[in-house]
Design a protein around this motif. Sequence first.
Motif, PDB file in Angstrom:
ATOM      1  N   LEU A 109      14.649 -10.659 -13.381  1.00 44.33           N
ATOM      2  CA  LEU A 109      14.808  -9.342 -13.999  1.00 44.33           C
ATOM      3  C   LEU A 109      14.294  -8.241 -13.078  1.00 44.33           C
ATOM      4  O   LEU A 109      13.379  -8.471 -12.277  1.00 44.33           O
ATOM      5  N   PRO A 110      14.866  -7.044 -13.172  1.00 40.85           N
ATOM      6  CA  PRO A 110      14.303  -5.915 -12.416  1.00 40.85           C
ATOM      7  C   PRO A 110      12.831  -5.714 -12.744  1.00 40.85           C
ATOM      8  O   PRO A 110      12.418  -5.864 -13.898  1.00 40.85           O
ATOM      9  N   HIS A 111      12.039  -5.426 -11.713  1.00 44.34           N
ATOM     10  CA  HIS A 111      10.589  -5.236 -11.789  1.00 44.34           C
ATOM     11  C   HIS A 111       9.816  -6.551 -11.896  1.00 44.34           C
ATOM     12  O   HIS A 111       8.650  -6.561 -12.263  1.00 44.34           O
ATOM     13  N   SER A 112      10.505  -7.661 -11.575  1.00 46.60           N
ATOM     14  CA  SER A 112       9.831  -8.940 -11.351  1.00 46.60           C
ATOM     15  C   SER A 112       9.891  -9.206  -9.851  1.00 46.60           C
ATOM     16  O   SER A 112      10.968  -9.216  -9.261  1.00 46.60           O
ATOM     17  N   TYR A 113       8.725  -9.400  -9.225  1.00 49.02           N
ATOM     18  CA  TYR A 113       8.641  -9.453  -7.767  1.00 49.02           C
ATOM     19  C   TYR A 113       7.892 -10.691  -7.292  1.00 49.02           C
ATOM     20  O   TYR A 113       7.067 -11.258  -8.012  1.00 49.02           O
ATOM     21  N   GLY A 114       8.174 -11.048  -6.061  1.00 51.15           N
ATOM     22  CA  GLY A 114       7.336 -12.002  -5.364  1.00 51.15           C
ATOM     23  C   GLY A 114       6.172 -11.267  -4.723  1.00 51.15           C
ATOM     24  O   GLY A 114       6.294 -10.100  -4.345  1.00 51.15           O
ATOM     25  N   ALA A 115       5.041 -11.945  -4.601  1.00 52.84           N
ATOM     26  CA  ALA A 115       3.855 -11.300  -4.037  1.00 52.84           C
ATOM     27  C   ALA A 115       4.108 -10.809  -2.621  1.00 52.84           C
ATOM     28  O   ALA A 115       3.626  -9.737  -2.228  1.00 52.84           O
ATOM     29  N   ALA A 116       4.855 -11.573  -1.833  1.00 51.08           N
ATOM     30  CA  ALA A 116       5.086 -11.186  -0.444  1.00 51.08           C
ATOM     31  C   ALA A 116       5.778  -9.831  -0.350  1.00 51.08           C
ATOM     32  O   ALA A 116       5.483  -9.042   0.560  1.00 51.08           O
ATOM     33  N   GLU A 117       6.680  -9.537  -1.284  1.00 53.43           N
ATOM     34  CA  GLU A 117       7.362  -8.244  -1.272  1.00 53.43           C
ATOM     35  C   GLU A 117       6.362  -7.101  -1.384  1.00 53.43           C
ATOM     36  O   GLU A 117       6.441  -6.105  -0.665  1.00 53.43           O
ATOM     37  N   PHE A 118       5.423  -7.259  -2.312  1.00 52.66           N
ATOM     38  CA  PHE A 118       4.423  -6.212  -2.546  1.00 52.66           C
ATOM     39  C   PHE A 118       3.440  -6.134  -1.381  1.00 52.66           C
ATOM     40  O   PHE A 118       3.083  -5.036  -0.930  1.00 52.66           O
ATOM     41  N   TRP A 169       4.904  -4.344   1.456  1.00 53.49           N
ATOM     42  CA  TRP A 169       4.954  -2.891   1.227  1.00 53.49           C
ATOM     43  C   TRP A 169       3.612  -2.252   1.530  1.00 53.49           C
ATOM     44  O   TRP A 169       3.522  -1.297   2.302  1.00 53.49           O
ATOM     45  N   TYR A 170       2.524  -2.757   0.926  1.00 60.38           N
ATOM     46  CA  TYR A 170       1.249  -2.063   1.120  1.00 60.38           C
ATOM     47  C   TYR A 170       0.659  -2.305   2.510  1.00 60.38           C
ATOM     48  O   TYR A 170      -0.235  -1.581   2.933  1.00 60.38           O
ATOM     49  N   ASP A 171       1.183  -3.303   3.238  1.00 59.61           N
ATOM     50  CA  ASP A 171       0.730  -3.520   4.612  1.00 59.61           C
ATOM     51  C   ASP A 171       1.639  -2.851   5.648  1.00 59.61           C
ATOM     52  O   ASP A 171       1.422  -3.004   6.851  1.00 59.61           O
ATOM     53  N   GLY A 172       2.657  -2.136   5.195  1.00 62.99           N
ATOM     54  CA  GLY A 172       3.492  -1.387   6.121  1.00 62.99           C
ATOM     55  C   GLY A 172       4.376  -2.240   7.007  1.00 62.99           C
ATOM     56  O   GLY A 172       4.629  -1.900   8.170  1.00 62.99           O
ATOM     57  N   TYR A 173       4.895  -3.342   6.480  1.00 61.66           N
ATOM     58  CA  TYR A 173       5.802  -4.186   7.254  1.00 61.66           C
ATOM     59  C   TYR A 173       7.093  -3.421   7.528  1.00 61.66           C
ATOM     60  O   TYR A 173       7.670  -2.825   6.601  1.00 61.66           O
ATOM     61  N   ALA A 201       9.987  -3.846   5.099  1.00 62.00           N
ATOM     62  CA  ALA A 201       9.723  -3.662   3.672  1.00 62.00           C
ATOM     63  C   ALA A 201      10.261  -2.307   3.219  1.00 62.00           C
ATOM     64  O   ALA A 201      10.413  -1.383   4.014  1.00 62.00           O
ATOM     65  N   PRO A 202      10.545  -2.167   1.909  1.00 62.93           N
ATOM     66  CA  PRO A 202      10.964  -0.851   1.408  1.00 62.93           C
ATOM     67  C   PRO A 202       9.849   0.169   1.570  1.00 62.93           C
ATOM     68  O   PRO A 202       8.666  -0.175   1.559  1.00 62.93           O
ATOM     69  N   ARG A 203      10.218   1.433   1.701  1.00 66.28           N
ATOM     70  CA  ARG A 203       9.214   2.495   1.857  1.00 66.28           C
ATOM     71  C   ARG A 203       8.668   2.952   0.499  1.00 66.28           C
ATOM     72  O   ARG A 203       7.560   3.453   0.415  1.00 66.28           O
ATOM     73  N   ASP A 204       9.463   2.781  -0.547  1.00 64.44           N
ATOM     74  CA  ASP A 204       9.047   3.227  -1.878  1.00 64.44           C
ATOM     75  C   ASP A 204       8.774   2.017  -2.771  1.00 64.44           C
ATOM     76  O   ASP A 204       9.433   0.977  -2.657  1.00 64.44           O
ATOM     77  N   TRP A 205       7.805   2.190  -3.653  1.00 66.34           N
ATOM     78  CA  TRP A 205       7.494   1.136  -4.625  1.00 66.34           C
ATOM     79  C   TRP A 205       7.126   1.814  -5.943  1.00 66.34           C
ATOM     80  O   TRP A 205       6.229   2.649  -5.982  1.00 66.34           O
ATOM     81  N   ILE A 225      -3.971   5.113  11.003  1.00 67.12           N
ATOM     82  CA  ILE A 225      -2.894   5.128  10.014  1.00 67.12           C
ATOM     83  C   ILE A 225      -1.741   4.351  10.629  1.00 67.12           C
ATOM     84  O   ILE A 225      -1.239   4.697  11.706  1.00 67.12           O
ATOM     85  N   LYS A 226      -1.333   3.313   9.965  1.00 64.03           N
ATOM     86  CA  LYS A 226      -0.357   2.384  10.535  1.00 64.03           C
ATOM     87  C   LYS A 226       1.038   3.016  10.603  1.00 64.03           C
ATOM     88  O   LYS A 226       1.503   3.653   9.659  1.00 64.03           O
ATOM     89  N   VAL A 227       1.701   2.828  11.742  1.00 69.50           N
ATOM     90  CA  VAL A 227       3.100   3.220  11.907  1.00 69.50           C
ATOM     91  C   VAL A 227       3.956   2.107  11.321  1.00 69.50           C
ATOM     92  O   VAL A 227       3.747   0.924  11.628  1.00 69.50           O
ATOM     93  N   VAL A 228       4.923   2.455  10.484  1.00 74.02           N
ATOM     94  CA  VAL A 228       5.695   1.427   9.797  1.00 74.02           C
ATOM     95  C   VAL A 228       7.153   1.338  10.257  1.00 74.02           C
ATOM     96  O   VAL A 228       7.798   0.325  10.013  1.00 74.02           O
ATOM     97  N   ALA A 229       7.681   2.370  10.887  1.00 71.89           N
ATOM     98  CA  ALA A 229       9.075   2.350  11.311  1.00 71.89           C
ATOM     99  C   ALA A 229       9.205   1.582  12.625  1.00 71.89           C
ATOM    100  O   ALA A 229       8.549   1.910  13.612  1.00 71.89           O
ATOM    101  N   ARG A 230      10.046   0.563  12.637  1.00 72.40           N
ATOM    102  CA  ARG A 230      10.181  -0.281  13.817  1.00 72.40           C
ATOM    103  C   ARG A 230      10.632   0.525  15.040  1.00 72.40           C
ATOM    104  O   ARG A 230      10.093   0.357  16.136  1.00 72.40           O
ATOM    105  N   ASP A 231      11.622   1.419  14.865  1.00 76.02           N
ATOM    106  CA  ASP A 231      12.116   2.168  16.020  1.00 76.02           C
ATOM    107  C   ASP A 231      11.037   3.079  16.591  1.00 76.02           C
ATOM    108  O   ASP A 231      10.944   3.271  17.813  1.00 76.02           O
ATOM    109  N   GLU A 232      10.193   3.638  15.710  1.00 73.16           N
ATOM    110  CA  GLU A 232       9.108   4.477  16.196  1.00 73.16           C
ATOM    111  C   GLU A 232       8.071   3.642  16.933  1.00 73.16           C
ATOM    112  O   GLU A 232       7.535   4.066  17.978  1.00 73.16           O
TER     113      GLU A 232
END
Length: 449
Positions: free
Chosen positions: A115-124, A127-131, A134-138, A434-441
Amino acid sequence: MTRPLRVAIVGAGPAGVYAADILTKSETPVEIDLLDRMPAPYGLIRYGVAPDHPRIKGIINALQRVMEKPEIRFLGHVEYGVDVKLEDLQRYYDAVIFSTGADQDRPLDIPGIDLPHSYGAAEFVYWYDGYPEAPRDWTLDGEQVAVIGAGNVALDVARVLAKQADDLLSTEIPDNVYQGLTRSTVTDVHLFARRGPAQAKFTPLELRELDHQDEVEIIVHPEGFELDEASEKEAQSNNQVKTIVKTLQDWALRDPKHNTKRRLHLHFLRAPVEVVGTDRVEGFKVEVMELTGDGNVRGTGEYETYPAQQVYRAVGYLSSPVADLPFDTKKGTVPNDGGRVLDLDGEHIPGVYTTGWIKRGPVGLIGHTKGDALETINNLLADLDQLPEAEQPDSDSIINVLEERGIEYTTWEGWGRLDAHEKSLGEPHGRERIKVVARDEMVKISRAD
């Protein structure tokens, strides 16, 4: 062999770096290239450890000392299976070690888990580790959240969900993560463990960190907080279990806090049954379990449903298949014998090895990968006389191929530029970085002269 042994290690996280370190300490002269698909090194430490873990992050200092050894070269932003393949590496190196880790969530087969809003821990976590991938918004738009699991990752997820955003400003979290946490409407985080408190898989340190938040009340629910004879015996013979049980008992008995903004609930002997909802997560159903006296549990046939607008499953990680290698989909590992990669007939593929979670599965702490690496490297060194010699062992050969293919690879020197840049971003705000998250940057900064 009159020249140094040429070794490629695919994966520059702790497992790969530990393997490189052990190799350099052997009596065999070596030249090692650490390849990673990310532009920056350190793997799990950079992208899998919660940002408010400074002690674990300190492992980076030890890894850095290894990476600075003259026998080791870092080649980042090189994706194995896409930019280079096994036949390429076998042409330029005498041995190849795969330490690609575990990057996916283990599935949980219960109704409603998709269902929407059911996630795996790795996804979250990503996100908070700036992979970079990963999506930029949560969206954290619910008041009640359920976390499934009783390991350190489950505690990390629950702790971050319960934290106030400002409490993470002293860490390296990216700005998009801080902004996302400031918009959180979460008031109650419920962590559900299938077994009892004496069977929990988290460490005492991780557990106690839950209580380091002034605005969060820890609530240990008495229902399910059971210790049978086997649990009591385990607590008496194992200091870690004893500490965990005592900590939980102390929390359960203390007076409740008042006027806290958030609450973190710990539920034991509650097994996941169903994620409830129609168009999105609306609740979480569990079965009440009971101890069987041997460390296991069984269902009682009694069920409970809790309101929840989001569910996070932290039931384990799973490795992805590795191109050109056999893969055990059930175990999530590359078949091996002591790190020697085996083909479909169970024979060692000459010169090909593995270490870390891709070797043994995602269990244990970061430091446990040292034992994996030692076993693998000892077997590699025992095989020296049987290793197929590289056709083009010159250290420039792999560089020439990457440049011919237009791969914008990064280097250790480039990581130094990115590292300095991230620290400069944090300095005006009184933060370490402050971690840079964009791969190209990341690539652009790393390759800037």
